[in-house]
Design an enzyme around this catalytic site. Structure first.
Site, PDB file in Angstrom:
ATOM      1  CD  GLN A 110      -3.144  -1.254   1.868  1.00  0.00           C
ATOM      2  OE1 GLN A 110      -3.241  -0.472   2.800  1.00  0.00           O
ATOM      3  NE2 GLN A 110      -4.050  -2.176   1.613  1.00  0.00           N
ATOM      4  CG  ASP A 157      -5.254   3.851  22.587  1.00  0.00           C
ATOM      5  OD1 ASP A 157      -5.722   2.796  23.013  1.00  0.00           O
ATOM      6  OD2 ASP A 157      -4.576   3.917  21.547  1.00  0.00           O
ATOM      7  CG  HIS A 185      -3.307   1.206  19.164  1.00  0.00           C
ATOM      8  ND1 HIS A 185      -4.279   1.658  20.029  1.00  0.00           N
ATOM      9  CD2 HIS A 185      -3.837   0.130  18.550  1.00  0.00           C
ATOM     10  CE1 HIS A 185      -5.341   0.893  19.925  1.00  0.00           C
ATOM     11  NE2 HIS A 185      -5.104  -0.051  19.030  1.00  0.00           N
TER      12      HIS A 185
END
Ligand code: NAX
Length: 329
Positions: A110, A157, A185
């Site tokens: 990508q 978060d 994360h």
């Protein structure tokens, strides 16, 4: 009349299903329209067609066109924004290194496609996990795009932190500001209550007596919230993740300094001791010219600094691991 072109990957997945009908929230005025590019793997094209039918049935006047495809270059052609939600899920028995490797392939492809065909100012927000490392990979394989335009999502978060802090301290979410999430994360991330404000004043000064509660209940609750949702729902957060992705995209599109400090993982220049070039969640803010930077001058006690260092080290270690896996791709 202006138009935004936005690519969304993983478009037949759960998060996308909760997000796509809310895309109107991204537009600042009724004049702006949206050209939507939806990317999925070939085996999910049938399901994606169903999602597209539902979007058509919403009759959103702001949607100019919907292109859906399994070809990354077609999806990313000339796009202003790419929201990379699709990722290889971790299946039972899978080692973390296998997950990293599977995703390394996805995000290498990508990044390469974005590099080739996206608008040169395209902004890329990665949601698919492990999102910091996936964003790093996408950026690595898109060397012609500016590093400052690659992000990973830590807004979920942050939103969890606001909700838990308010609940545990029995205050209102509206009274809290500057509560930001640092690091990866993952469950090493640090939802920094020391720099948070309550009604404009340092929150910690008003809740010194509750510090044990904050360390022992609030921090672990925020860190494990994602796993708890999986336990209860049987699948990972989708509505709240879509909501956080929209919150983050609104920030990136509006570039408004009035939003104040918010959490987003950006390409670090080594601020606060992180590895330069890694994708790290920091408190960030736009200035009046629309440029985003890490908020400077925040201070951390030994406990907080230890949390930051551990999360920064985890990000650096994942990058080292993924770099060594790339040679086997
Ligand atoms: P789903 O499994 O429901 O959907 C993912 C979709 O991505 C699938 O339809 C799949 O076919 C597609 N996909 C896989 N590889 C692709 C590729 N190369 N190109 C295009 N599409 C591809 O997962 P969902 O619940 O939507 O979650 C998506 C990702 O978000 C996961 O990696 C998940 O772990 C991550 N999350 C990240 C969060 C964050 O705060 N950063 C929170 C929520 C969520 O856990």
């Amino acid at each position: 009349m202006s138009s935004i072109s936005l690519a969304v990957t993983g478009a037949a997945g759960n998060i996308a299903y909760a997000l796509l009908p809310r895309l109107g929230e991204l537009l600042q005025d009724t004049e702006t329209t949206l050209s939507l590019r939806l990317l999925e793997v070939e085996s999910r094209m049938h399901a994606l067609e169903g999602v597209v039918m539902e979007l058509e049935d919403c009759a959103f006047p702001f949607i100019d066109e919907i292109i859906y495809t399994s070809n990354a270059e077609e999806a990313f052609f000339d796009v202003d924004y790419a929201l990379l939600i699709g990722a290889m899920p971790r299946v039972q028995g899978m080692q973390r290194s296998d997950l990293l490797k599977a995703n390394a392939g996805v995000f290498k492809e990508q990044g390469t496609a974005l590099n080739k065909v996206a608008d040169r100012n395209c902004q890329v927000l990665v949601v698919g996990n492990p999102c910091n490392t996936n964003a790093y990979l996408t950026m690595r394989f898109a060397p012609d795009l500016a590093k400052k335009n690659f992000f990973a999502m830590s807004m979920l978060d942050q939103n969890r932190a606001y909700a838990q802090l308010a609940s545990i301290l029995d205050i209102s979410i509206n009274q809290i500001d500057n509560l930001c999430v640092w690091g990866n994360h993952s469950d090493t991330m640090f939802a920094d209550y020391f720099n948070a404000l309550l009604d404009g004043q340092p929150l910690i000064e008003q809740f010194r007596k509750k510090e044990v509660l904050l360390r022992e209940k609030y921090l672990p609750t925020v860190a494990s919230r994602g796993s708890e949702v999986i336990k209860m729902r049987g699948s990972s957060s989708a509505a709240s993740a879509a909501n956080a992705a929209l919150d983050s995209m609104i920030m990136l599109i509006d570039k408004n300094p009035d939003y104040g400090m918010f959490s987003i993982a950006i390409c670090s220049s080594g601020e606060y001791g992180a590895k330069p070039g890694s994708i790290v969640s920091y408190p960030c803010q736009f200035d009046a010219s629309g440029s985003l930077s890490v908020v400077s001058g925040l201070t951390h006690n030994d406990f907080a600094q230890g949390k930051l260092d551990a999360s920064f080290a985890e990000i650096a270690q994942e990058i080292a691991q993924v770099e060594s896996l790339l040679t086997t791709l």
